[in-house]
Scaffold this motif. Sequence first.
Motif, mmCIF file in Angstrom:
data_model
loop_
_atom_site.group_PDB
_atom_site.id
_atom_site.type_symbol
_atom_site.label_atom_id
_atom_site.label_comp_id
_atom_site.label_asym_id
_atom_site.label_seq_id
_atom_site.Cartn_x
_atom_site.Cartn_y
_atom_site.Cartn_z
ATOM 1 N N GLU A 98 2.062 -0.813 -9.343
ATOM 2 C CA GLU A 98 0.956 -0.693 -10.294
ATOM 3 C C GLU A 98 -0.161 -1.666 -9.985
ATOM 4 O O GLU A 98 -1.323 -1.343 -10.165
ATOM 5 C CB GLU A 98 1.460 -0.932 -11.720
ATOM 6 C CG GLU A 98 2.248 0.218 -12.255
ATOM 7 C CD GLU A 98 2.499 0.090 -13.734
ATOM 8 O OE1 GLU A 98 1.679 -0.508 -14.466
ATOM 9 O OE2 GLU A 98 3.546 0.592 -14.175
ATOM 10 N N MET A 99 0.199 -2.858 -9.579
ATOM 11 C CA MET A 99 -0.805 -3.867 -9.232
ATOM 12 C C MET A 99 -0.129 -4.965 -8.432
ATOM 13 O O MET A 99 1.082 -5.141 -8.490
ATOM 14 C CB MET A 99 -1.478 -4.440 -10.471
ATOM 15 C CG MET A 99 -0.569 -5.231 -11.389
ATOM 16 S SD MET A 99 -1.398 -5.963 -12.814
ATOM 17 C CE MET A 99 -1.857 -4.507 -13.723
ATOM 18 N N SER A 100 -0.947 -5.675 -7.668
ATOM 19 C CA SER A 100 -0.412 -6.770 -6.869
ATOM 20 C C SER A 100 -1.544 -7.745 -6.578
ATOM 21 O O SER A 100 -2.721 -7.399 -6.677
ATOM 22 C CB SER A 100 0.180 -6.244 -5.558
ATOM 23 O OG SER A 100 -0.796 -5.548 -4.809
ATOM 24 N N ASP A 120 16.527 -3.472 -4.456
ATOM 25 C CA ASP A 120 16.638 -2.806 -3.159
ATOM 26 C C ASP A 120 15.264 -2.620 -2.525
ATOM 27 O O ASP A 120 15.075 -2.887 -1.329
ATOM 28 C CB ASP A 120 17.342 -1.458 -3.331
ATOM 29 C CG ASP A 120 17.516 -0.734 -2.015
ATOM 30 O OD1 ASP A 120 18.175 -1.298 -1.112
ATOM 31 O OD2 ASP A 120 16.987 0.388 -1.876
ATOM 32 N N ILE A 121 14.294 -2.183 -3.305
ATOM 33 C CA ILE A 121 12.927 -2.003 -2.788
ATOM 34 C C ILE A 121 12.340 -3.345 -2.380
ATOM 35 O O ILE A 121 11.793 -3.482 -1.274
ATOM 36 C CB ILE A 121 12.037 -1.306 -3.839
ATOM 37 C CG1 ILE A 121 12.505 0.134 -4.047
ATOM 38 C CG2 ILE A 121 10.569 -1.362 -3.417
ATOM 39 C CD1 ILE A 121 11.882 0.825 -5.240
ATOM 40 N N ALA A 122 12.452 -4.349 -3.241
ATOM 41 C CA ALA A 122 11.891 -5.671 -2.935
ATOM 42 C C ALA A 122 12.531 -6.275 -1.689
ATOM 43 O O ALA A 122 11.864 -6.963 -0.915
ATOM 44 C CB ALA A 122 12.062 -6.607 -4.137
ATOM 45 N N GLY A 141 2.562 -14.703 -4.291
ATOM 46 C CA GLY A 141 1.915 -13.658 -5.068
ATOM 47 C C GLY A 141 2.932 -12.900 -5.891
ATOM 48 O O GLY A 141 4.100 -13.307 -6.003
ATOM 49 N N ALA A 142 2.489 -11.774 -6.444
ATOM 50 C CA ALA A 142 3.364 -10.967 -7.291
ATOM 51 C C ALA A 142 2.913 -9.524 -7.249
ATOM 52 O O ALA A 142 1.760 -9.226 -6.924
ATOM 53 C CB ALA A 142 3.333 -11.484 -8.725
ATOM 54 N N TYR A 143 3.858 -8.625 -7.554
ATOM 55 C CA TYR A 143 3.482 -7.230 -7.747
ATOM 56 C C TYR A 143 4.322 -6.624 -8.854
ATOM 57 O O TYR A 143 5.428 -7.077 -9.137
ATOM 58 C CB TYR A 143 3.518 -6.412 -6.462
ATOM 59 C CG TYR A 143 4.785 -6.376 -5.643
ATOM 60 C CD1 TYR A 143 5.704 -5.339 -5.771
ATOM 61 C CD2 TYR A 143 5.029 -7.342 -4.671
ATOM 62 C CE1 TYR A 143 6.825 -5.261 -4.963
ATOM 63 C CE2 TYR A 143 6.148 -7.278 -3.860
ATOM 64 C CZ TYR A 143 7.049 -6.240 -4.005
ATOM 65 O OH TYR A 143 8.162 -6.169 -3.211
ATOM 66 N N LEU A 144 3.732 -5.626 -9.503
ATOM 67 C CA LEU A 144 4.389 -4.922 -10.594
ATOM 68 C C LEU A 144 4.931 -3.618 -10.038
ATOM 69 O O LEU A 144 4.174 -2.733 -9.625
ATOM 70 C CB LEU A 144 3.409 -4.675 -11.734
ATOM 71 C CG LEU A 144 3.991 -4.185 -13.042
ATOM 72 C CD1 LEU A 144 5.081 -5.114 -13.556
ATOM 73 C CD2 LEU A 144 2.894 -4.057 -14.083
ATOM 74 N N LEU A 145 6.243 -3.531 -9.993
ATOM 75 C CA LEU A 145 6.959 -2.445 -9.337
ATOM 76 C C LEU A 145 7.546 -1.494 -10.368
ATOM 77 O O LEU A 145 8.062 -1.926 -11.394
ATOM 78 C CB LEU A 145 8.086 -3.061 -8.489
ATOM 79 C CG LEU A 145 9.020 -2.141 -7.732
ATOM 80 C CD1 LEU A 145 8.259 -1.365 -6.667
ATOM 81 C CD2 LEU A 145 10.136 -2.964 -7.095
ATOM 82 N N GLU A 151 0.835 -1.203 0.000
ATOM 83 C CA GLU A 151 0.000 0.000 0.000
ATOM 84 C C GLU A 151 0.876 1.262 0.000
ATOM 85 O O GLU A 151 0.565 2.233 -0.690
ATOM 86 C CB GLU A 151 -0.947 0.007 1.195
ATOM 87 C CG GLU A 151 -2.112 -0.955 1.048
ATOM 88 C CD GLU A 151 -2.971 -0.677 -0.169
ATOM 89 O OE1 GLU A 151 -3.273 0.502 -0.458
ATOM 90 O OE2 GLU A 151 -3.326 -1.646 -0.865
ATOM 91 N N ASP A 152 1.948 1.235 0.769
ATOM 92 C CA ASP A 152 2.875 2.373 0.793
ATOM 93 C C ASP A 152 3.499 2.581 -0.585
ATOM 94 O O ASP A 152 3.617 3.723 -1.057
ATOM 95 C CB ASP A 152 3.962 2.169 1.845
ATOM 96 C CG ASP A 152 3.422 2.216 3.272
ATOM 97 O OD1 ASP A 152 2.265 2.660 3.488
ATOM 98 O OD2 ASP A 152 4.159 1.781 4.182
ATOM 99 N N LEU A 153 3.886 1.495 -1.247
ATOM 100 C CA LEU A 153 4.443 1.601 -2.602
ATOM 101 C C LEU A 153 3.393 2.153 -3.566
ATOM 102 O O LEU A 153 3.713 2.957 -4.442
ATOM 103 C CB LEU A 153 4.936 0.238 -3.098
ATOM 104 C CG LEU A 153 6.202 -0.319 -2.461
ATOM 105 C CD1 LEU A 153 6.499 -1.706 -3.025
ATOM 106 C CD2 LEU A 153 7.385 0.612 -2.679
ATOM 107 N N ARG A 154 2.142 1.727 -3.413
ATOM 108 C CA ARG A 154 1.071 2.218 -4.282
ATOM 109 C C ARG A 154 0.903 3.731 -4.095
ATOM 110 O O ARG A 154 0.748 4.466 -5.067
ATOM 111 C CB ARG A 154 -0.236 1.479 -3.974
ATOM 112 C CG ARG A 154 -1.349 1.805 -4.952
ATOM 113 C CD ARG A 154 -2.555 0.890 -4.798
ATOM 114 N NE ARG A 154 -2.227 -0.432 -5.326
ATOM 115 C CZ ARG A 154 -2.164 -1.538 -4.593
ATOM 116 N NH1 ARG A 154 -2.428 -1.519 -3.309
ATOM 117 N NH2 ARG A 154 -1.846 -2.692 -5.143
#
Length: 84
Positions: free
Chosen positions: A36-38, A61-63, A47-51, A27-30
């Motif tokens: 973009e989506m997770s 580094d973020i991941a 799961g997965a997210y589009l960073l 949520e903070d990244l969003r």
Amino acid sequence: MNRYLVILLRRPHFDPAVVTLHQQFLEDLRAQGRNEMSGAFGDKSGGAYLLRAESMEEAIDIAHRDPAHTSGGWDITVYAWHAH
């Protein structure tokens, strides 16, 4: 900014309490315009997210700041994403 697909797979010893921290991280990244989506996989294996990041190094580094990673409960892989 470039796109990176972050795939997370739960290890057998993952701590379910970390899921809430991981969701807040997303949520903070969003809010920063970086996620973009997770979503979770249907079989609950991860799961997965589009960073969005400037480089692969920044994406990793973020991941690696994700509580899913810092807790040691998930295997995380980052891929450059070239959507068409």
